[in-house]
Scaffold this active site. Structure first.
Site, PDB file in Angstrom:
ATOM      1  N   HIS A  19       0.807  -1.219   0.000  1.00 14.34           N
ATOM      2  CA  HIS A  19       0.000   0.000   0.000  1.00 14.34           C
ATOM      3  C   HIS A  19       0.841   1.270   0.000  1.00 14.34           C
ATOM      4  O   HIS A  19       0.465   2.271  -0.621  1.00 14.34           O
ATOM      5  CB  HIS A  19      -0.947  -0.005   1.200  1.00 14.34           C
ATOM      6  CG  HIS A  19      -2.022  -1.035   1.085  1.00 14.34           C
ATOM      7  ND1 HIS A  19      -2.707  -1.532   2.174  1.00 14.34           N
ATOM      8  CD2 HIS A  19      -2.531  -1.692  -0.002  1.00 14.34           C
ATOM      9  CE1 HIS A  19      -3.596  -2.421   1.772  1.00 14.34           C
ATOM     10  NE2 HIS A  19      -3.506  -2.540   0.455  1.00 14.34           N
ATOM     11  N   HIS A  42      -8.123  -8.117  -7.897  1.00 13.11           N
ATOM     12  CA  HIS A  42      -8.606  -8.840  -6.710  1.00 13.11           C
ATOM     13  C   HIS A  42      -8.748  -7.820  -5.584  1.00 13.11           C
ATOM     14  O   HIS A  42      -7.886  -7.703  -4.710  1.00 13.11           O
ATOM     15  CB  HIS A  42      -7.629  -9.942  -6.305  1.00 13.11           C
ATOM     16  CG  HIS A  42      -7.349 -10.964  -7.364  1.00 13.11           C
ATOM     17  ND1 HIS A  42      -6.526 -10.709  -8.443  1.00 13.11           N
ATOM     18  CD2 HIS A  42      -7.793 -12.240  -7.526  1.00 13.11           C
ATOM     19  CE1 HIS A  42      -6.455 -11.794  -9.212  1.00 13.11           C
ATOM     20  NE2 HIS A  42      -7.220 -12.733  -8.684  1.00 13.11           N
ATOM     21  N   SER A  95      -6.486  -1.311  -0.932  1.00 13.03           N
ATOM     22  CA  SER A  95      -5.985  -0.590  -2.106  1.00 13.03           C
ATOM     23  C   SER A  95      -7.074   0.146  -2.888  1.00 13.03           C
ATOM     24  O   SER A  95      -6.801   1.231  -3.412  1.00 13.03           O
ATOM     25  CB  SER A  95      -5.203  -1.544  -3.013  1.00 13.03           C
ATOM     26  OG  SER A  95      -5.816  -2.806  -3.103  1.00 13.03           O
ATOM     27  N   GLU A 113     -13.924  -8.161  -7.912  1.00 16.26           N
ATOM     28  CA  GLU A 113     -13.898  -9.016  -6.732  1.00 16.26           C
ATOM     29  C   GLU A 113     -14.953 -10.099  -6.901  1.00 16.26           C
ATOM     30  O   GLU A 113     -16.134  -9.802  -7.097  1.00 16.26           O
ATOM     31  CB  GLU A 113     -14.154  -8.212  -5.460  1.00 16.26           C
ATOM     32  CG  GLU A 113     -14.234  -9.044  -4.199  1.00 16.26           C
ATOM     33  CD  GLU A 113     -13.021  -9.947  -3.990  1.00 16.26           C
ATOM     34  OE1 GLU A 113     -13.208 -11.163  -3.806  1.00 16.26           O
ATOM     35  OE2 GLU A 113     -11.887  -9.431  -4.030  1.00 16.26           O
ATOM     36  N   ASP A 137     -14.672 -12.736 -12.681  1.00 17.90           N
ATOM     37  CA  ASP A 137     -13.366 -13.376 -12.584  1.00 17.90           C
ATOM     38  C   ASP A 137     -12.273 -12.422 -13.053  1.00 17.90           C
ATOM     39  O   ASP A 137     -12.374 -11.810 -14.122  1.00 17.90           O
ATOM     40  CB  ASP A 137     -13.361 -14.638 -13.445  1.00 17.90           C
ATOM     41  CG  ASP A 137     -11.993 -15.285 -13.493  1.00 17.90           C
ATOM     42  OD1 ASP A 137     -11.577 -15.868 -12.479  1.00 17.90           O
ATOM     43  OD2 ASP A 137     -11.336 -15.178 -14.542  1.00 17.90           O
ATOM     44  N   ALA A 138     -11.232 -12.296 -12.253  1.00 20.88           N
ATOM     45  CA  ALA A 138     -10.161 -11.339 -12.553  1.00 20.88           C
ATOM     46  C   ALA A 138      -9.466 -11.645 -13.872  1.00 20.88           C
ATOM     47  O   ALA A 138      -9.124 -10.726 -14.629  1.00 20.88           O
ATOM     48  CB  ALA A 138      -9.142 -11.334 -11.425  1.00 20.88           C
ATOM     49  N   ASP A 158      -3.282  -8.729  -7.567  1.00 19.26           N
ATOM     50  CA  ASP A 158      -3.019  -9.076  -6.165  1.00 19.26           C
ATOM     51  C   ASP A 158      -3.841 -10.303  -5.758  1.00 19.26           C
ATOM     52  O   ASP A 158      -4.722 -10.217  -4.898  1.00 19.26           O
ATOM     53  CB  ASP A 158      -3.377  -7.851  -5.294  1.00 19.26           C
ATOM     54  CG  ASP A 158      -3.151  -8.083  -3.823  1.00 19.26           C
ATOM     55  OD1 ASP A 158      -2.387  -9.000  -3.476  1.00 19.26           O
ATOM     56  OD2 ASP A 158      -3.752  -7.354  -3.027  1.00 19.26           O
TER      57      ASP A 158
END
Length: 256
Positions: A19, A42, A95, A113, A137-138, A158
Site C-alpha cells: 500500500h 482482486h 488498495s 472481486e 473473474d479477474a 493481487d
C-alpha cells in the site's frame, strides 16, 4: 476457490509494503493534469476495521501499520487521514480506497472481486466514489476491460495465491495486459515463502523486464509469509525513488 478474506490480515507487514508503494506510485502518476486509469483484479472489501473480530484474531496489524509513524503529508498518510476522517480512527483502507483517496475527478477506477461477501462490502465501501465495481473473474475481466481510457494508468494484480498455479497465472495475466495496454504500469504483488514459488512468477514476467521490490519481516509464529514482493512492468519515471520513499516510511516493519 473463494475462501480468502483479507480482514484477517489487514494492515499487516505485506500491506505496508504494497500500500505504501501503491500510494507513492499514484501520487507520481497524478503529478500532471492528464487523467489516469486504475484497475484492480482482486480488490477485496476495500475497507477494514482493525478492531474487528477478524483483525484481532490474528493481530497482524500490530506488526504492520501500527508500528509506522510519521506519515503526515505523505501519499499513504493523506489516504489514511481521508479514510479515517470518514470511517473512524480504527479504519484501514484497502488498495481500492487508497486509490480512490488519491485519484481525481478526471481519473477512472475499475475494481473486480469475485467473493460474494467481499464484493458486497466493496460496493458499500466504494459507494459514491464513481468507481466501477465488477463481480467477475479477474483473469477474464482484466482482459475484457483493458485497455482503459485514459490510456495512462496503473494495474494492481493481487491474487490470494491459494492455489499453486496462481503464480504462473498472475504472470501470464500481467504480460497479456502489458501487450494490450502498454501505456499502463502493471504491479503484481506476491508473498515470499520458504517454498520460493514466486520464482515462477518472476520468470514468467521476465520478458517485461519488471522493476522488483522485495522486503522481509519476521514470519508470524515463525512460519508462513516471511516477505513481500512487488514486480512492476512499465514502471513510470521516478518509480525507483518512489519505492525507496515507501520502504523508508515503513522501515520499522521490515528487517534490514
Amino acid at each position: 476457490m473463494l475462501s480468502y478474506q483479507h480482514a484477517y490480515h489487514a494492515g499487516n507487514a505485506a500491506d505496508v509494503h504494497k500500500h505504501f508503494v501503491l500510494a507513492e506510485l499514484l501520487r507520481l502518476l497524478t503529478k500532471k493534469d492528464r487523467g489516469v486509469s486504475y484497475l484492480e483484479t482482486h480488490a477485496g472489501r476495500g475497507l477494514y476495521d482493525l478492531t474487528s473480530e477478524e483483525a484481532q484474531k490474528t493481530g497482524e496489524a500490530a506488526l504492520g501499520i501500527d508500528r509506522v509513524e510519521g506519515l503526515e503529508g505523505t501519499p499513504i498518510g493523506d489516504a489514511l487521514e481521508q479514510v479515517r476522517a470518514q470511517h473512524g480512527e480504527t479504519a484501514y483502507p484497502g488498495s481500492p480506497l487508497i486509490a480512490s483517496s488519491l485519484l481525481r475527478e478526471q481519473d477512472k477506477i475499475a475494481l473486480m472481486e469475485m467473493h460474494p461477501q467481499e464484493h458486497r462490502a466493496l460496493r458499500r465501501a466504494m459507494k459514491g466514489s464513481g468507481a466501477a465495481v465488477h463481480n467477475r473473474d479477474a483473469y477474464e475481466g482484466a482482459k475484457a476491460l483493458t485497455p482503459m481510457d485514459p490510456r495512462r494508468g496503473l494495474v494492481l494484480i493481487d491474487p490470494p495465491y491459494e492455489l499453486k498455479d496462481e503464480y504462473g497465472r498472475a504472470a501470464k495475466l500481467a504480460m497479456t495486459i502489458h501487450k494490450r495496454w502498454p501505456e499502463a504500469a502493471i504491479m503484481v504483488w506476491y508473498p515470499i515463502l520458504d517454498a520460493g514459488r514466486h520464482a515462477e512468477l518472476l520468470s514468467g514476467m521476465a520478458e517485461g523486464e519488471p522493476l522488483v521490490s522485495e522486503v522481509s519481516f519476521p514470519p508470524k509464529d515463525g512460519r508462513g509469509m516471511k516477505g513481500s514482493g512487488l514486480a512492476i512492468i512499465g514502471a513510470p519515471y521516478g518509480a525507483d525513488e518512489a519505492i525507496a520513499r515507501a520502504i523508508a516510511l515503513g522501515g520499522r516493519v521490515f528487517r534490514p
